[in-house]
Write a protein that holds these residues in place. Structure first.
Motif, PDB file in Angstrom:
ATOM      1  N   GLY A 141       2.650   1.470  10.554  1.00 20.88           N
ATOM      2  CA  GLY A 141       1.747   2.052   9.568  1.00 20.88           C
ATOM      3  C   GLY A 141       0.423   2.508  10.165  1.00 20.88           C
ATOM      4  N   ARG A 142       0.332   2.530  11.514  1.00 21.42           N
ATOM      5  CA  ARG A 142      -0.932   2.946  12.154  1.00 21.42           C
ATOM      6  C   ARG A 142      -1.048   4.471  12.111  1.00 21.42           C
ATOM      7  N   THR A 143      -2.239   4.949  11.756  1.00 18.72           N
ATOM      8  CA  THR A 143      -2.472   6.395  11.754  1.00 18.72           C
ATOM      9  C   THR A 143      -3.049   6.808  13.109  1.00 18.72           C
ATOM     10  N   ALA A 144      -3.439   8.099  13.210  1.00 20.64           N
ATOM     11  CA  ALA A 144      -4.029   8.598  14.461  1.00 20.64           C
ATOM     12  C   ALA A 144      -5.401   7.987  14.729  1.00 20.64           C
ATOM     13  N   VAL A 145      -6.006   7.378  13.700  1.00 19.80           N
ATOM     14  CA  VAL A 145      -7.339   6.771  13.862  1.00 19.80           C
ATOM     15  C   VAL A 145      -7.185   5.252  13.982  1.00 19.80           C
ATOM     16  N   GLU A 146      -7.644   4.700  15.098  1.00 21.20           N
ATOM     17  CA  GLU A 146      -7.517   3.251  15.298  1.00 21.20           C
ATOM     18  C   GLU A 146      -8.225   2.505  14.162  1.00 21.20           C
ATOM     19  N   GLY A 147      -7.531   1.548  13.577  1.00 14.34           N
ATOM     20  CA  GLY A 147      -8.131   0.760  12.495  1.00 14.34           C
ATOM     21  C   GLY A 147      -7.800   1.293  11.111  1.00 14.34           C
ATOM     22  N   VAL A 148      -7.136   2.448  11.050  1.00 18.47           N
ATOM     23  CA  VAL A 148      -6.745   3.003   9.745  1.00 18.47           C
ATOM     24  C   VAL A 148      -5.221   3.051   9.666  1.00 18.47           C
ATOM     25  N   TYR A 149      -4.709   2.506   8.589  1.00 20.07           N
ATOM     26  CA  TYR A 149      -3.267   2.362   8.386  1.00 20.07           C
ATOM     27  C   TYR A 149      -2.889   2.992   7.054  1.00 20.07           C
ATOM     28  N   ALA A 150      -1.598   3.272   6.872  1.00 22.22           N
ATOM     29  CA  ALA A 150      -1.140   3.726   5.550  1.00 22.22           C
ATOM     30  C   ALA A 150       0.160   3.004   5.215  1.00 22.22           C
ATOM     31  N   ALA A 151       0.336   2.688   3.917  1.00 23.05           N
ATOM     32  CA  ALA A 151       1.495   1.898   3.490  1.00 23.05           C
ATOM     33  C   ALA A 151       2.065   2.433   2.190  1.00 23.05           C
ATOM     34  N   GLY A 152       3.378   2.352   2.089  1.00 25.66           N
ATOM     35  CA  GLY A 152       4.052   2.716   0.844  1.00 25.66           C
ATOM     36  C   GLY A 152       4.363   4.194   0.782  1.00 25.66           C
ATOM     37  N   ARG A 153       4.397   4.695  -0.431  1.00 26.29           N
ATOM     38  CA  ARG A 153       4.806   6.077  -0.676  1.00 26.29           C
ATOM     39  C   ARG A 153       3.938   7.082   0.076  1.00 26.29           C
ATOM     40  N   ILE A 154       2.637   6.796   0.186  1.00 28.88           N
ATOM     41  CA  ILE A 154       1.704   7.719   0.850  1.00 28.88           C
ATOM     42  C   ILE A 154       2.054   7.867   2.340  1.00 28.88           C
ATOM     43  N   ALA A 155       2.743   6.864   2.883  1.00 29.89           N
ATOM     44  CA  ALA A 155       3.157   6.912   4.286  1.00 29.89           C
ATOM     45  C   ALA A 155       4.552   7.539   4.417  1.00 29.89           C
ATOM     46  N   GLY A 156       5.051   8.122   3.328  1.00 28.43           N
ATOM     47  CA  GLY A 156       6.332   8.830   3.394  1.00 28.43           C
ATOM     48  C   GLY A 156       7.535   7.935   3.162  1.00 28.43           C
ATOM     49  N   GLU A 157       7.305   6.694   2.736  1.00 22.77           N
ATOM     50  CA  GLU A 157       8.437   5.785   2.472  1.00 22.77           C
ATOM     51  C   GLU A 157       9.181   6.238   1.206  1.00 22.77           C
ATOM     52  N   PRO A 158      10.503   5.935   1.118  1.00 25.33           N
ATOM     53  CA  PRO A 158      11.265   6.310  -0.078  1.00 25.33           C
ATOM     54  C   PRO A 158      10.626   5.749  -1.356  1.00 25.33           C
ATOM     55  N   HIS A 159      10.830   6.484  -2.452  1.00 24.80           N
ATOM     56  CA  HIS A 159      10.130   6.181  -3.719  1.00 24.80           C
ATOM     57  C   HIS A 159      10.822   5.033  -4.460  1.00 24.80           C
ATOM     58  N   GLN A 160      10.830   3.856  -3.867  1.00 27.03           N
ATOM     59  CA  GLN A 160      11.432   2.660  -4.466  1.00 27.03           C
ATOM     60  C   GLN A 160      10.489   1.479  -4.283  1.00 27.03           C
ATOM     61  N   THR A 161      10.475   0.619  -5.293  1.00 22.88           N
ATOM     62  CA  THR A 161       9.526  -0.489  -5.300  1.00 22.88           C
ATOM     63  C   THR A 161       9.752  -1.469  -4.148  1.00 22.88           C
ATOM     64  N   VAL A 162      11.004  -1.850  -3.922  1.00 23.01           N
ATOM     65  CA  VAL A 162      11.247  -2.849  -2.876  1.00 23.01           C
ATOM     66  C   VAL A 162      10.892  -2.284  -1.501  1.00 23.01           C
TER      67      VAL A 162
END
Ligand SMILES: Cc1cc2nc3c(=O)[nH]c(=O)nc-3n(C[C@H](O)[C@H](O)[C@H](O)COP(=O)(O)OP(=O)(O)OC[C@H]3O[C@@H](n4cnc5c(N)ncnc54)[C@H](O)[C@@H]3O)c2cc1C
Length: 245
Positions: A141-162
């Motif tokens: 979940g690490r982005t191009a900027v050290e210290g910034v991460y993304a999680a879940g749908r915004i990170a392109g994960e499938p649109h499911q809760t689990v």
């Protein structure tokens, strides 16, 4: 300065916060509104609920779990994220929120489906697909900027809760590993599991004896029985473009 600020208290953000808070990181979740899961009518594919669960109840219980773990919550939409000004000793970020004071943090997890505009000043690598913006991340979940991460749908994960919950947990673990927290796994094991083999209990793990295990089970049962005692008097949120009568 906070250890970690999580933007978005939906499925992924709350799962991440459970892990970072349990690992002892000072964790603040800033939530600008409602999880998109509040629109669900019946959550029937989340493992552990054989006949499904009310999505709003799931969100409430997950929030309670995050609070129990030590995460703090603040209501407010994050409008801008910037690095702490050059010349400061510590690496970090300032988050501006609508109507609130700026918040300083060492690490940021963006878990804010469907808004990533506040990340524009950081140049994390947003990807446009149709009208949506996703954030490009590595396997933790690490982005191009050290210290910034993304999680879940915004990170392109499938649109499911689990999946969103699992990804939030995985990103939380990446944050823990990148920090100076002493950590192996977040495990609760029966007494003797490690020490019975002349091993120290690893950092992040816990051994509990039978009395403690029964006490925790009793507490867990009470919490769940109370939570499910009555049907929830809350309806799903309708899509904003559907006209109400
Ligand atoms: C009608 C419907 C039915 C669904 N049914 C199912 C189902 O049956 N099974 C299933 O597995 N999945 C279902 N889903 C999908 C599931 O809801 C999502 O995949 C999941 O919620 C994604 O989790 P997330 O954490 O990425 O986003 P969310 O849960 O939406 O969390 C994002 C959070 O970020 C907050 N936020 C946004 N911008 C900001 C900002 N600038 N500052 C602060 N906070 C911000 C939002 O308010 C929200 O709380 C359904 C979705 C919909 C719409």
């Amino acid at each position: 300065m906070r250890d970690v600020c999580i933007v978005g208290g939906g499925v992924a953000g709350m799962a991440a916060s459970i892990f970072t808070a349990r690992a002892g990181l000072d964790t603040l979740v800033i939530d600008g509104g409602e999880s998109i899961l509040a629109r669900n009518a019946s959550l029937e594919n989340y493992p552990g609920f054989p006949d499904g669960v009310d999505a709003r109840r799931y969100l409430q219980l997950t929030r309670e779990q995050a609070r129990n773990a030590g995460a703090e919550f603040e209501l407010g939409r994050v409008t801008r994220a910037e690095p702490v000004e050059a010349g400061e000793l510590e690496q970090g970020f300032v988050l501006e929120t609508e109507g609130g004071d700026p918040i300083e943090t060492r690490r940021v997890i963006a878990a804010s489906w469907s808004d990533s505009d506040y990340l524009v000043p950081l140049d994390v690598g947003r990807i446009q697909r149709g009208s949506k913006y996703f954030v490009d991340v590595d396997e933790g979940g690490r982005t191009a900027v050290e210290g910034v991460y993304a999680a879940g749908r915004i990170a392109g994960e499938p649109h499911q809760t689990v999946v969103a919950a699992g990804h939030g947990a995985k990103v939380g673990l990446a944050v823990i590993h990148d920090s100076d927290a002493n950590f192996y796994h977040d495990w609760v094991a029966p007494e003797g599991y490690f020490t019975g083999r002349d091993r120290d209990v690893p950092p992040g793990c816990e051994e509990i004896d039978e009395a403690e295990r029964r006490e925790r089970d009793e507490q867990a049962r009470e919490t769940i029985l109370e939570a499910f005692a009555e049907p929830l008097d809350e309806e799903p949120t309708m899509h904003p473009s559907v006209e109400s009568e």
